[in-house]
Scaffold this motif. Structure first.
Motif, PDB file in Angstrom:
ATOM      1  N   UNK A  93      -7.451  -1.855  -4.690  1.00  0.00           N
ATOM      2  CA  UNK A  93      -8.120  -1.580  -3.090  1.00  0.00           C
ATOM      3  C   UNK A  93      -6.532  -1.707  -2.272  1.00  0.00           C
ATOM      4  N   UNK A  94      -5.605  -1.846  -3.437  1.00  0.00           N
ATOM      5  CA  UNK A  94      -4.650  -1.944  -2.174  1.00  0.00           C
ATOM      6  C   UNK A  94      -3.761  -0.955  -1.991  1.00  0.00           C
ATOM      7  N   UNK A  95      -3.823   0.517  -2.636  1.00  0.00           N
ATOM      8  CA  UNK A  95      -2.821   1.432  -2.320  1.00  0.00           C
ATOM      9  C   UNK A  95      -3.091   2.199  -0.754  1.00  0.00           C
ATOM     10  N   UNK A  96      -4.777   1.976  -1.039  1.00  0.00           N
ATOM     11  CA  UNK A  96      -4.916   3.104   0.674  1.00  0.00           C
ATOM     12  C   UNK A  96      -5.597   2.079   1.261  1.00  0.00           C
ATOM     13  N   UNK A  97      -5.099   0.676   1.489  1.00  0.00           N
ATOM     14  CA  UNK A  97      -5.729  -0.277   2.579  1.00  0.00           C
ATOM     15  C   UNK A  97      -5.165   0.115   3.554  1.00  0.00           C
ATOM     16  N   UNK A  98      -5.191  -0.927   4.510  1.00  0.00           N
ATOM     17  CA  UNK A  98      -4.788  -0.523   6.351  1.00  0.00           C
ATOM     18  C   UNK A  98      -4.230  -1.429   6.164  1.00  0.00           C
ATOM     19  N   UNK A 138       1.196  -1.174   0.023  1.00  0.00           N
ATOM     20  CA  UNK A 138      -0.197   0.027  -0.246  1.00  0.00           C
ATOM     21  C   UNK A 138       0.791   1.463  -0.070  1.00  0.00           C
ATOM     22  N   UNK A 139       0.030   2.513  -0.411  1.00  0.00           N
ATOM     23  CA  UNK A 139       1.440   3.877  -0.005  1.00  0.00           C
ATOM     24  C   UNK A 139       2.247   3.621   1.330  1.00  0.00           C
ATOM     25  N   UNK A 140       2.080   2.764   2.633  1.00  0.00           N
ATOM     26  CA  UNK A 140       2.445   2.899   3.728  1.00  0.00           C
ATOM     27  C   UNK A 140       3.432   1.864   4.051  1.00  0.00           C
ATOM     28  N   UNK A 141       2.973   0.534   3.744  1.00  0.00           N
ATOM     29  CA  UNK A 141       3.329  -0.696   3.843  1.00  0.00           C
ATOM     30  C   UNK A 141       3.757  -1.868   2.832  1.00  0.00           C
TER      31      UNK A 141
END
Lengths: 249, 248
Positions: free
Chosen positions: B178-183, B40-43
């Motif tokens: 959906x993955x980019x913004x997923x938690x 995602x953007x973070x993980x």
């Protein structure tokens, strides 16, 4: 085209004096994605098509055109791992030349070194020829803009326009039609895009990305990526040009 | 075509311009059990299915930490993977010693690819029989790379390699937007759902045969422990990507 018993080793000549292993290595390049290099009025452009063979691939990564130095670039055609090996060698040669002579290596020096390296791998049975053709573009004050292409055989020539890969026939005919020496790099972008699009005419349904770099009077004579918006515009205009040509026919 | 003439070593091109030994080495990757990665953007999350050589044996580990900010998941010949893993760890340590910062991910993958390519160009060597999924985070962003025995590497948004990985890739193609913004939790559940698509009918996911590794911008690489795995696998029952769309 089978060479029967004479095509199993690069150290074997056939009866007609051909080295089949080198020709087979060149085949690997001929079956791969198209790369173009063009010298224009005010600079040099390198362009490559990249097929997005999976939707999961990250955009604008997986480069084929690299910097060897600030003002020298190399585009890889054919098997990318082999191309990257040649690239690393070119970087090392360029760096060593700069250490020795205190000026950057220009394309005619660098291409000579790279060609010797590529050729060396066609002489011994313990190794194989590179399955990759490389294009070197550079600018320096003594020699101006230069463009060279090195083939898997170790042959190298200076060009004002060169191409390799699946779409080379299409690109070569476009080279004959258009005099790129009269166009500026900015004007030529459309035609580069057009050639890259026509190169994969048979695979229209697949997604492609286009990578273009240039060295021009307008960008400080450095080897840099063409800004993405210019590439996108060029691709759009090229698609229109192609449509008009097809309607004309 | 007389394939057998051209496929015994790495230094023979076939008349069609192919290197059969390199292609055969890629088959070794397909024989390994599945591992996948998604970001995602973070993980970045790595999930793998572990194999057990026999009832009495433990499960083969598939994920290895290279540095705090980087990890790999392997598919193929584990022994070859060990060599690459050791190389990557050494490179990261040296970089840290020289530059006092983390090794940029793309550059290390380039080095691994270069090393792999050298093994494909000599008659006395053979290609590495392992594919790596390299997950890493550096100032350029969040990355997931795949390396191949041929020396090629690609950067992906998400990718699955190994046995029956096509099923997981199909899942990814449907849901990767959906993955980019997923938690982090959603990412893990997506990863486990994708792996679930790739297991055999008589197998089931449990905390012993699944391995999940997570990496984040502020999260050093860690494995989920047995309890956490059990909890996530239980959550799979009620997880559906559709619910994520409704939330957004």
């Amino acid at each position: 085209m089978s060479g029967s018993m004479y095509d199993l080793s690069v150290a074997t000549y056939s009866q007609e004096g051909r080295i089949y292993q080198v020709e087979y290595a060149t085949k690997a390049v001929e079956n791969s994605e198209t790369v173009i290099g063009v010298k224009c009025k005010d600079g040099v452009i390198l362009g490559a098509e990249k097929q997005k063979f999976s939707r999961l691939l990250e955009d604008n990564t997986n480069k084929r055109i690299y910097n060897i130095d600030l003002q020298t670039g190399m585009a890889l055609c054919g098997k990318l791992p082999d191309g990257r090996n040649i690239l690393q060698r070119a970087k090392a040669e360029s760096s060593q030349y700069q250490d020795m002579y205190a000026i950057p290596a220009s394309a005619h020096v660098l291409s000579d070194r790279v060609a010797q390296y590529v050729h060396a791998y066609t002489m011994y049975s313990g190794v194989r020829p590179f399955g990759s053709a490389t294009f070197i573009a550079s600018y320096n004050t003594f020699d101006g803009y230069e463009l060279y292409m090195i083939e898997p055989s170790g042959n190298k020539y200076a060009y004002h326009a060169c191409t390799h890969g699946k779409g080379r026939a299409v690109c070569k005919s476009e080279f004959e039609r258009r005099n790129f020496k009269d166009l500026t790099c900015q004007e030529a972008l459309v035609y580069i895009a057009k050639m890259l699009i026509l190169a994969h005419e048979e695979f229209k349904e697949k997604k492609y990305e286009y990578e273009m770099t240039w060295i021009t009077d307008n960008n400080g004579r450095k080897h840099q990526n063409v800004p993405q918006d210019l590439i996108n515009n060029a691709v759009q205009q090229a698609e229109q040009l192609i449509e008009q040509d097809q309607i004309g026919e | 075509m007389l394939k057998h003439l051209y496929d015994t070593d790495c230094v023979t091109w076939s008349p069609q311009g192919k290197l059969f030994q390199v292609e055969y080495a890629m088959e070794a990757v397909k024989q390994g059990s599945i591992c996948l990665g998604l970001k995602s953007n973070e993980n970045v999350v790595l999930c793998s299915l572990k194999r057990q050589p026999s009832e009495l044996a433990g499960y083969q580990e598939k994920q290895f930490k290279i540095d705090d900010h980087m990890a790999i998941a392997i598919a193929g010949l584990t022994a070859d993977a060990r060599v690459l893993c050791k190389y990557m760890r050494t490179e990261c340590l040296e970089y840290k010693y020289t530059y006092e910062s983390h090794h940029p991910v793309g550059r290390l993958v380039f080095k691994v690819a270069e090393k792999s390519q050298h093994k494909t160009q000599s008659g006395a060597k053979r290609p590495y029989g392992v594919g790596l999924l390299v997950a890493g985070i550096d100032p350029n962003g969040v990355h997931l790379f795949e390396t191949c025995p041929s020396g090629n590497y690609y950067e992906y948004k998400c990718q699955a390699i190994g046995s029956r990985s096509q099923a997981a890739r199909t899942y990814f193609e449907s849901w990767f937007h959906l993955f980019e913004k997923s938690t982090l939790e959603q990412l893990i559940l997506h990863g486990l759902s994708a792996i679930k698509k790739a297991i055999m009918e008589d197998e089931e996911l449990n905390e012993k045969n699944v391995e999940v590794g997570i990496l984040g911008k502020n999260l050093k690489f860690t494995h989920l422990n047995a309890q956490e795995l059990k909890d996530y696998i239980a959550k799979l029952e009620t997880f559906s990507p559709n619910s994520q769309i409704q939330q957004e």
